[in-house]
Design an enzyme around this catalytic site. Structure first.
Site, PDB file in Angstrom:
ATOM      1  N   TYR A   1       1.079  -0.867   0.102  1.00 45.77           N
ATOM      2  CA  TYR A   1      -0.257   0.472   0.324  1.00 45.77           C
ATOM      3  C   TYR A   1       1.409   1.206  -0.102  1.00 45.77           C
ATOM      4  CZ  TYR A   1      -3.423   3.658   1.317  1.00 45.77           C
ATOM      5  OH  TYR A   1      -3.888   4.643   1.709  1.00 45.77           O
TER       6      TYR A   1
ATOM      7  N   LYS B   1     -11.574   0.029   4.973  1.00 47.77           N
ATOM      8  CA  LYS B   1     -12.060  -0.640   3.293  1.00 47.77           C
ATOM      9  C   LYS B   1     -13.454  -1.487   4.328  1.00 47.77           C
ATOM     10  CE  LYS B   1      -8.604   2.118   2.415  1.00 47.77           C
ATOM     11  NZ  LYS B   1      -7.679   1.743   2.557  1.00 47.77           N
TER      12      LYS B   1
HETATM   13  C1  LIG Z   1      -5.911   2.065   2.586  1.00 47.29           C
HETATM   14  C2  LIG Z   1      -5.248   0.971   3.529  1.00 47.29           C
HETATM   15  C3  LIG Z   1      -4.184   1.238   4.209  1.00 47.29           C
HETATM   16  C4  LIG Z   1      -3.618   2.781   5.164  1.00 47.29           C
HETATM   17  O1  LIG Z   1      -5.816   3.101   5.593  1.00 47.29           O
HETATM   18  P1  LIG Z   1      -6.127   4.368   6.281  1.00 47.29           P
HETATM   19  O2  LIG Z   1      -7.107   4.166   6.770  1.00 47.29           O
HETATM   20  O3  LIG Z   1      -6.781   5.277   4.508  1.00 47.29           O
HETATM   21  O4  LIG Z   1      -5.146   5.247   6.980  1.00 47.29           O
HETATM   22  C5  LIG Z   1      -3.605   0.474   4.239  1.00 47.29           C
HETATM   23  N1  LIG Z   1      -3.029  -0.740   3.895  1.00 47.29           N
HETATM   24  C6  LIG Z   1      -3.901  -0.927   3.169  1.00 47.29           C
HETATM   25  C7  LIG Z   1      -3.856  -2.413   2.667  1.00 47.29           C
HETATM   26  C8  LIG Z   1      -4.812   0.092   2.388  1.00 47.29           C
HETATM   27  O5  LIG Z   1      -5.571  -0.277   1.974  1.00 47.29           O
END
Ligand SMILES: *Cc1c(COP(=O)(O)O)cnc(C)c1O
Length: 381
Positions: free
Chosen positions: A98, A195
């Site tokens: 990420y 997510k």
């Molecule tokens: C979105 C995401 C993050 C970061 O998370 P936030 O809630 O946006 O800070 C970390 N790892 C993965 C795999 C992600 O998709």
């Protein structure tokens, strides 16, 4: 207890004061004490809050872990986990991490003396070569983003253990419904609950989960010391999300499979990345460690120009052009110009991330409508 039951009930008790079945939003910064240090378990909301505790207990139960610390974002959780290290320590991480995780290693922690090597972790021999005497943490993401590569969690965490390094798995893409890294040997699982866990594109939140009492104590210490804690309302939203996680993930998986099949048979599509395909290089590992293949699909076009790919992202009507993933609504994005634009082009191409690559977060709408949308969009490019 099975997963669906845990999702609804794990770590949940009706509110002791009122009997409210859903944990109330304890929107308070502080708690009354009858005498100094005599209170009902909470003294200040940075250190602890009942709505947060309910979410933490639920997430721990879902991952099959004993402890969870929730954070104000996925990056907040990742930041706290990296703070378990000290200056001079070395980390090995995947090379298609990420973007924010890559950035925090490369731009933030590097200046505090924590170095990180980025490797293709889908090959175990690469890891052996990258490990140094002072390697203290192995950072795993699987499935990877946006190429949907698969890392063998059991093999990599065993190598970490043998070398005395902590293993951390970012389980955001799979969720505990599909994959349980702690049971495969991981020391810590981190999440962007923004997510799939939240699942409705309405909250930013993160979490770190572990079975290790000492690591948990240190993570809670960092949580309260650095202070990246989620507010009670955000905890409530995430907790509302987890209650349907199993239902949503089933539909995400089902729809992604149908979308991947449609794309693979389409004359304008060159290659589809989807761990559920037999020809995916690590399909056998995905099959071994996951209960389903997730809701993410990426693909390249036969027209390799950056313009064709960008055009496609504006031709869909249901798939909305946006970053992020894991919500009920389907999203489309162009990694080369959006989520992965900070990578220099040569680095990007070298890690297999081509100009024409498109990433889909397949939502929970009706699959027929999603496929029809992609069909008409592909016709128009
Ligand atoms: C979105 C995401 C993050 C970061 O998370 P936030 O809630 O946006 O800070 C970390 N790892 C993965 C795999 C992600 O998709």
């Amino acid at each position: 207890m099975k997963f669906g039951t845990t999702a609804v009930h794990g770590g949940q008790e009706p509110d002791s004061a009122t009997g409210a079945i859903m944990t109330p939003i304890y929107q308070t910064s502080t708690f009354v004490q009858s005498e100094p240090t005599v209170h009902k378990g909470y003294d200040y909301s940075r250190a602890g809050n009942p709505t947060r505790s309910a979410l933490e207990a639920n997430l721990a139960a879902l991952e099959g872990g004993k402890h969870c610390a929730a954070f104000s974002s996925g990056m907040g959780a990742i930041d706290a986990v990296i703070k378990l290290l000290k200056s001079g320590d070395h980390v090995v991480a995947g090379n298609d991490l990420y973007g924010g995780t890559y950035r925090i290693f490369d731009k933030v922690f590097k200046q505090f003396g924590v170095a990180c090597s980025f490797i293709d972790m889908s090959r175990k021999e690469n890891l052996k070569k990258a490990m140094k005497k002072h390697t203290k943490m192995i950072w795993i993401e699987t499935p990877t983003n946006p190429l949907l590569g698969i890392v063998d969690i059991e093999a990599v965490t065993a190598m970490a253990k043998a070398a005395g390094a902590l293993s951390v798995v970012d389980n955001t893409f799979a969720t505990p419904f599909l994959q349980k890294p702690l049971s495969l040997g991981a020391d810590i699982v981190v999440h962007s609950a923004t997510k799939y866990i939240g699942g409705h594109s309405d909250v930013i939140l993160g979490a770190a989960i572990t079975n290790d009492d000492e690591l948990a104590e240190r993570l809670h210490f960092i949580q309260k010391s650095s202070g990246a804690v989620p507010g009670p309302f955000d905890c409530f939203l995430a907790l509302r999300g987890t209650k349907t996680l199993h239902l949503r993930m089933e539909r995400h998986c089902e729809n992604a499979r149908l979308v991947a099949d449609f794309l693979a048979a389409h004359p304008k599509v060159r290659h589809v990345n989807y761990p559920g395909f037999k020809f995916h290089p690590n399909h056998h590992i995905a099959e071994k460690q996951m209960k389903g293949f997730g809701g993410m699909v990426s693909f390249t076009l036969k027209d390799e120009s950056i313009d064709a790919a960008k055009r496609l992202t504006t031709c869909t009507r249901l798939f909305t052009l946006a970053e992020s993933l894991g919500g009920v609504e389907s999203l489309i994005e162009h990694p080369a110009s959006m989520t992965h634009s900070s990578l220099p082009r040569e680095v990007r191409l070298k890690s297999g991330l081509e100009d024409s690559l498109i990433r889909l977060s397949v939502g929970v709408e009706d699959a027929d409508d999603l496929i029809e949308d992609l069909r008409q969009a592909l016709e128009r490019i």
